[in-house]
Design a protein around this motif. Structure first.
Motif, short mmCIF file in Angstrom:
data_model
loop_
_atom_site.label_atom_id
_atom_site.label_comp_id
_atom_site.label_asym_id
_atom_site.label_seq_id
_atom_site.Cartn_x
_atom_site.Cartn_y
_atom_site.Cartn_z
N LEU A 123 44.46 30.23 38.10
CA LEU A 123 43.04 30.53 38.21
C LEU A 123 42.15 29.33 37.91
N VAL B 213 43.52 39.46 41.51
CA VAL B 213 42.50 38.40 41.48
C VAL B 213 41.09 38.95 41.70
N ASP C 262 40.02 41.94 40.52
CA ASP C 262 39.69 42.49 39.20
C ASP C 262 38.66 43.62 39.23
N THR D 176 37.55 45.53 35.89
CA THR D 176 36.45 45.04 35.05
C THR D 176 35.13 45.66 35.48
N SER E 146 35.56 39.18 40.72
CA SER E 146 36.77 38.37 40.88
C SER E 146 37.05 37.44 39.71
N LEU E 147 38.33 37.18 39.51
CA LEU E 147 38.77 36.19 38.54
C LEU E 147 38.75 34.78 39.14
N THR F 190 30.90 37.15 39.25
CA THR F 190 31.47 36.35 38.17
C THR F 190 31.26 34.86 38.48
N ALA G 267 33.76 35.82 33.91
CA ALA G 267 34.84 36.64 34.45
C ALA G 267 35.47 37.48 33.35
N ALA G 268 35.99 38.65 33.74
CA ALA G 268 36.72 39.53 32.82
C ALA G 268 35.91 39.88 31.59
#
Length: 387
Positions: A124, A210, A212, A215, A284-285, A306, A326-327
């Protein structure tokens, strides 16, 4: 087509299926003047029914059914294929297809282009040493690189040590006639929630690690914990299919919010879906240049995304949308609440996003970048693009 003098471009990817990378290839082929180049799509694994998105009848499709792992045993087959097709350009996409550059070089393909479209789930931040070594190994066989974000261009220049003269940073384009703003009361076909009674927050994309989407679900749940009154209005739309769909549904069920969300699976009417939303979210990550962000902005939607990869190239913070880590469900929840409560901000962001797409990310601009690169590397004069 023995008498066809148009150069052939071989577009190579791991799998030709629903996705942003593949959608970019479809847009490029459909919008490039037919008199400029012929095209063949080569999937190392398989070409799916996504091929039906191609509107030209002179495009070839090849599935190589590659098993998992390194494709060295596929090299003889690729060598023979390139010798048979005699493409002027082999254009591979992402790490999974980079290995075709060696057999293309051995087969004497004059121009070998590699495109970096986004990060792999196992890399990533670009720090995976093995992936760096693989890219450096194949570097001598690549004539030119196309990077779809500043982040990826800097990675190629710095970490992979590709000379700046061999890297061009290009942007995806969006069809602004296909993706355009809808009416305030326009709803998504088949959706159980109706606008303007409900305020629809949504995302579109393959439901894989990827991207995500969990989240986003957690952020939705958290936003309703912080502002319980939003339960009357806000609804979550998750369009797409994949391994994370079940996890998203389980999170909603556990929070007893399944009645406030709709997960219809994969849809083939994405423009209508976009026009039926009030706000678009990309959790997305990792990303290159996201087609779905461009489609959302072209559809007149404010965006929450993100702050990864090329997302900051597209989303101008507090002007066309909001960038969050992210996340981070908490930060995303706060952004959702802000969007839900500030109508003037949403309208301003929606207008600015549409304007930015029209000015910088048009389909014609994307095709001009790619065709100009092809022409330059083949020492041809560019053919005028259709309006």
């Amino acid at each position: 087509m023995k008498n066809d003098t148009r150069p052939l471009v071989a577009h190579v990817m791991y799998r030709f299926d629903t996705g942003g990378l593949e959608n970019g290839i479809v847009n490029l082929i459909n919008h490039m003047p037919a008199g400029s180049y012929r095209h063949v799509i080569i999937a190392l694994t398989e070409v799916t029914n996504f091929r039906n998105r191609i509107q030209r009848d002179d495009v070839q499709f090849v599935s190589l059914h590659k098993p998992p792992g390194h494709g060295i045993w596929l090299f003889p087959k690729l060598f023979r294929l390139f010798r048979q097709l005699r493409p002027a350009i082999v254009h591979s996409r992402n790490l999974a297809a980079l290995e075709v550059q060696l057999p293309a070089w051995l087969a004497g393909v004059p121009v070998r282009i590699h495109g970096e479209h986004g990060r792999d789930i196992g890399d990533l931040d670009g720090s995976n040493i093995t992936y760096q070594r693989v890219r450096r190994f194949y570097r001598p066989f690549v004539s030119y690189y196309l990077a779809l974000s500043r982040d990826l261009a800097q990675y190629l220049n710095g970490i992979i040590r590709v000379p700046q003269t061999k890297v061009l940073q290009v942007y995806n384009g969006v069809d602004c006639s296909r993706f355009h703003p809808g009416q305030p009361d326009q709803s998504i076909p088949g959706c159980p929630f109706a606008r303007p009674t409900h305020w629809l927050l949504g995302t579109v994309g393959r439901m894989q690690t990827v991207k995500d989407q969990p989240t986003l679900v957690r952020a939705f749940i958290r936003a309703l914990e912080i502002e319980p009154q939003l339960k009357e209005r806000i609804r979550l739309i998750l369009v797409g299919d994949g391994p994370l769909r079940e996890e998203c549904q389980q999170l909603l069920d556990a929070a007893d919010l399944d009645q406030l969300a709709w997960l219809p699976g994969e849809r083939n009417d994405v423009p209508e879906v976009m026009r039926g939303l009030d706000c678009f979210v990309l959790p997305s990550l990792a990303e290159g240049i996201s087609n779905t962000i461009l489609e959302a902005m072209a559809s007149g939607l404010p965006v929450i995304a993100t702050n990864v990869g090329g997302n900051a190239d597209l989303v101008v913070a507090d002007k066309t949308g909001i960038l969050v880590p992210a996340a981070d469900p908490e930060s995303m929840a706060r952004a959702i609440i802000r969007m839900a409560k500030q109508a003037d901000t949403r309208q301003s962001m929606a207008h600015s996003g549409r304007s930015l797409v029209e000015q910088k990310f048009s389909m014609n601009a994307m095709v001009a970048s790619y065709q100009g690169t092809y022409d330059k590397l083949l020492h041809r004069n560019s053919v005028n693009l259709r309006p």
